[in-house]
Design a protein around this motif. Structure first.
Motif, mmCIF file in Angstrom:
data_model
loop_
_atom_site.group_PDB
_atom_site.id
_atom_site.type_symbol
_atom_site.label_atom_id
_atom_site.label_comp_id
_atom_site.label_asym_id
_atom_site.label_seq_id
_atom_site.Cartn_x
_atom_site.Cartn_y
_atom_site.Cartn_z
ATOM 1 N N ALA A 219 4.762 -21.303 -1.054
ATOM 2 C CA ALA A 219 4.485 -19.897 -0.755
ATOM 3 C C ALA A 219 5.269 -19.000 -1.700
ATOM 4 O O ALA A 219 6.378 -19.340 -2.127
ATOM 5 N N LEU A 220 4.700 -17.849 -2.012
ATOM 6 C CA LEU A 220 5.371 -16.897 -2.886
ATOM 7 C C LEU A 220 4.825 -15.497 -2.626
ATOM 8 O O LEU A 220 3.615 -15.291 -2.577
ATOM 9 N N VAL A 221 5.727 -14.539 -2.463
ATOM 10 C CA VAL A 221 5.342 -13.135 -2.358
ATOM 11 C C VAL A 221 5.404 -12.533 -3.754
ATOM 12 O O VAL A 221 6.447 -12.593 -4.423
ATOM 13 N N VAL A 222 4.280 -11.977 -4.218
ATOM 14 C CA VAL A 222 4.199 -11.439 -5.579
ATOM 15 C C VAL A 222 3.840 -9.953 -5.527
ATOM 16 O O VAL A 222 3.103 -9.500 -4.637
ATOM 17 N N PRO A 223 4.341 -9.172 -6.479
ATOM 18 C CA PRO A 223 3.893 -7.781 -6.599
ATOM 19 C C PRO A 223 2.542 -7.738 -7.297
ATOM 20 O O PRO A 223 2.192 -8.643 -8.066
ATOM 21 N N VAL A 224 1.755 -6.711 -7.030
ATOM 22 C CA VAL A 224 0.474 -6.529 -7.718
ATOM 23 C C VAL A 224 0.441 -5.124 -8.296
ATOM 24 O O VAL A 224 1.098 -4.210 -7.793
ATOM 25 N N GLY A 225 -0.329 -4.950 -9.375
ATOM 26 C CA GLY A 225 -0.415 -3.647 -10.017
ATOM 27 C C GLY A 225 -1.606 -2.830 -9.563
ATOM 28 O O GLY A 225 -1.632 -1.611 -9.727
ATOM 29 N N GLY A 226 -2.611 -3.511 -8.982
ATOM 30 C CA GLY A 226 -3.794 -2.815 -8.511
ATOM 31 C C GLY A 226 -4.569 -3.699 -7.564
ATOM 32 O O GLY A 226 -4.437 -4.931 -7.596
ATOM 33 N N ILE A 227 -5.379 -3.069 -6.712
ATOM 34 C CA ILE A 227 -6.209 -3.803 -5.755
ATOM 35 C C ILE A 227 -7.595 -3.165 -5.749
ATOM 36 O O ILE A 227 -7.739 -1.936 -5.651
ATOM 37 N N GLY A 228 -8.625 -4.006 -5.839
ATOM 38 C CA GLY A 228 -9.990 -3.529 -5.986
ATOM 39 C C GLY A 228 -10.699 -3.199 -4.697
ATOM 40 O O GLY A 228 -11.875 -3.532 -4.541
ATOM 41 N N ILE A 229 -9.995 -2.546 -3.754
ATOM 42 C CA ILE A 229 -10.686 -1.978 -2.601
ATOM 43 C C ILE A 229 -11.331 -0.675 -3.086
ATOM 44 O O ILE A 229 -11.375 -0.418 -4.286
ATOM 45 N N TYR A 230 -11.866 0.150 -2.197
ATOM 46 C CA TYR A 230 -12.519 1.379 -2.646
ATOM 47 C C TYR A 230 -12.064 2.564 -1.820
ATOM 48 O O TYR A 230 -12.277 2.546 -0.609
ATOM 49 N N PRO A 231 -11.436 3.582 -2.429
ATOM 50 C CA PRO A 231 -11.027 3.689 -3.827
ATOM 51 C C PRO A 231 -10.007 2.607 -4.174
ATOM 52 O O PRO A 231 -9.302 2.109 -3.298
ATOM 53 N N THR A 232 -9.914 2.277 -5.452
ATOM 54 C CA THR A 232 -8.978 1.244 -5.841
ATOM 55 C C THR A 232 -7.546 1.754 -5.724
ATOM 56 O O THR A 232 -7.275 2.949 -5.843
ATOM 57 N N MET A 233 -6.640 0.811 -5.480
ATOM 58 C CA MET A 233 -5.222 1.129 -5.335
ATOM 59 C C MET A 233 -4.538 0.789 -6.660
ATOM 60 O O MET A 233 -4.715 -0.311 -7.189
ATOM 61 N N VAL A 234 -3.731 1.732 -7.168
ATOM 62 C CA VAL A 234 -3.040 1.525 -8.443
ATOM 63 C C VAL A 234 -1.582 1.953 -8.294
ATOM 64 O O VAL A 234 -1.290 2.990 -7.683
ATOM 65 N N MET A 235 -0.696 1.179 -8.856
ATOM 66 C CA MET A 235 0.732 1.459 -8.796
ATOM 67 C C MET A 235 1.090 2.676 -9.648
ATOM 68 O O MET A 235 0.486 2.904 -10.699
ATOM 69 N N ARG A 236 2.063 3.438 -9.213
ATOM 70 C CA ARG A 236 2.559 4.568 -10.000
ATOM 71 C C ARG A 236 3.214 4.052 -11.282
ATOM 72 O O ARG A 236 4.023 3.121 -11.245
#
Length: 429
Positions: A219-236
């Motif tokens: 198992a590993l918890v990783v950071p993500v830079g964006g997620i393709g839901i709608y609207p998409t989620m993007v890191m500052r």
């Protein structure tokens, strides 16, 4: 005047229904893996439920913000030069905000500082002022970048009547982290659980440990830079090339969600790799076109990350190649796991983690889950995907396609790795 007002209201109603339909499609795609392999994610959720991210509430809030943004239609009142300056001003504001937050964190991390709350009070006050300013400016910056990227997408032939389908919408936000789970005996993503942003490290390590002990997995918890839901989620971020590429990458996921490839994202590890490699290739290509048109001074060199320059003695300059070293690591781990040497593979990964750390890459944990997550992004020949042929097949199809639009229209209908191979056979060399 009445007719124009009526048509505008009608368009807003239609847009709202489109948003809701796309939201439903994105949520179904996001949770498709749960429908296919409910056993593993449900077992993992026995441990993660208190910390899971609430996508429904976030999406409804984001859609409301986007609706207000659409009503204002801010870019329409700005010249191209003013639009560009609005984005540059926003990036500078993010840079100031990040610097203040880093300074505050340094005070709290310094063991010599006895009263960090007192000493950081002026910095905290400045951070609050910058945050308020950021909240006011970000909708304009988002609207301008959405307009600019959408214009380029249309120029690349990926629109209907000049409008990308779905409309490009993104929202800057603190992003969920992802808990990735893989079997120990083989590298394969079997669960991807979204967790609340900014969980303390002690909570993260606790979750990894209890999941691994309870289920005998990696198992590993990783950071993500964006997620393709709608609207998409993007890191500052104040990194404009990264921001544009991430927004384009996540829009490609929205585009694919309306086609078989995106709907089958979680059908198999191969389909996930095809999706992510496609989005990575297309995101980079769109981003370069956006930067070349609107922000040429930010455009990276085509050869920036290629071969090292020759050294003074005529040989190649010796430099640490992270991708090549990670490729070697993955190939070795795959061979050890195939031979049933799980303990040896895990010991080797820990030794390699220390090796990467010594060369300036502070990887917190390097395990099967790490490769299960990062190995799906196979837009370059070397990297954590190892010798997986799926990414190479996607890259080959792009090379055989005359333009990006043709490539995406071809690959969007792929339903399996075998179907991709058949498509490659049809396109020839």
């Amino acid at each position: 005047m009445f007719l124009r007002s009526f048509l505008r209201r009608l368009a807003r109603v239609g847009r709202t229904f489109l948003y809701l339909a796309l939201l439903l499609a994105a949520l179904l795609s996001l949770r498709a893996g749960d429908l296919i392999r409910e056993d593993v994610p449900s077992q993992v959720r026995q441990f993660t439920r208190p910390w899971e991210f609430d996508y429904v509430s976030w999406t409804l809030d984001a859609l409301w913000a986007k609706e207000r943004q659409a009503v204002l239609d801010l870019p329409r009142y700005l010249t191209p030069a003013q639009q560009r300056q609005a984005v540059l001003d926003y990036l500078d504001l993010v840079r100031q905000l990040d610097r203040v937050e880093a300074d505050i964190a340094d005070f709290y991390a310094n063991p010599a500082v006895k009263n960090p709350q007192v000493l950081t009070a002026p910095l905290v006050a400045r951070r609050e002022r910058l945050l308020a300013q950021w909240q006011r400016q970000r909708l304009l910056a988002e609207a301008v970048l959405e307009h600019q990227i959408s214009t380029v997408i249309a120029d690349l032939g990926l629109s209907v009547g000049g409008q990308p389908i779905p409309p490009l919408l993104y929202h800057v936000t603190p992003l969920p982290m992802a808990l990735i789970v893989s079997p120990r005996t083989v590298i394969r993503q079997e669960a991807d659980i979204s967790l609340q942003p900014d969980l303390p490290l002690e909570t993260i390590t606790h979750l990894e440990q209890v999941v691994e002990r309870g289920l005998n997995v990696s198992a590993l918890v990783v950071p993500v830079g964006g997620i393709g839901i709608y609207p998409t989620m993007v890191m500052r971020s104040d990194n404009l090339p990264w921001l544009v590429e991430t927004v384009a990458h996540e829009w490609i996921h929205n585009y694919l969600t309306l086609h078989p490839l995106g709907l089958l994202y979680e059908a198999s590890p191969e389909m996930r790799t095809i999706n992510e490699t496609t989005a990575s290739l297309a995101g980079k290509e769109i981003a370069r076109a956006v930067l070349a048109r609107y922000y040429p001074e930010f455009l990276p060199s085509e050869t920036e990350n290629e071969a090292h320059p020759p050294s003074s003695d005529g040989g190649a300059a010796k430099a640490f190649d992270f991708r090549a070293e990670m490729h070697t690591t993955r190939v070795t781990v795959d061979a050890l796991l195939a031979a049933g040497k799980v303990d040896e593979a895990e010991a080797y990964m820990e030794a390699r983690r220390r090796f990467f750390w010594e060369h300036g890459y502070p990887i917190r944990r390097l395990n099967q889950a790490y490769f299960a997550f990062y190995g799906a992004y196979a837009d370059t020949p070397l990297g954590p995907q190892g010798q997986d042929p799926v990414g190479e097949a996607v890259r080959t199809l792009r090379a055989r396609s005359p333009d990006l639009a043709t490539f995406l229209r071809r690959i969007a209908w792929v339903t399996s790795y075998q179907a991709l191979q058949h498509l490659l056979a049809q396109t020839g060399s």
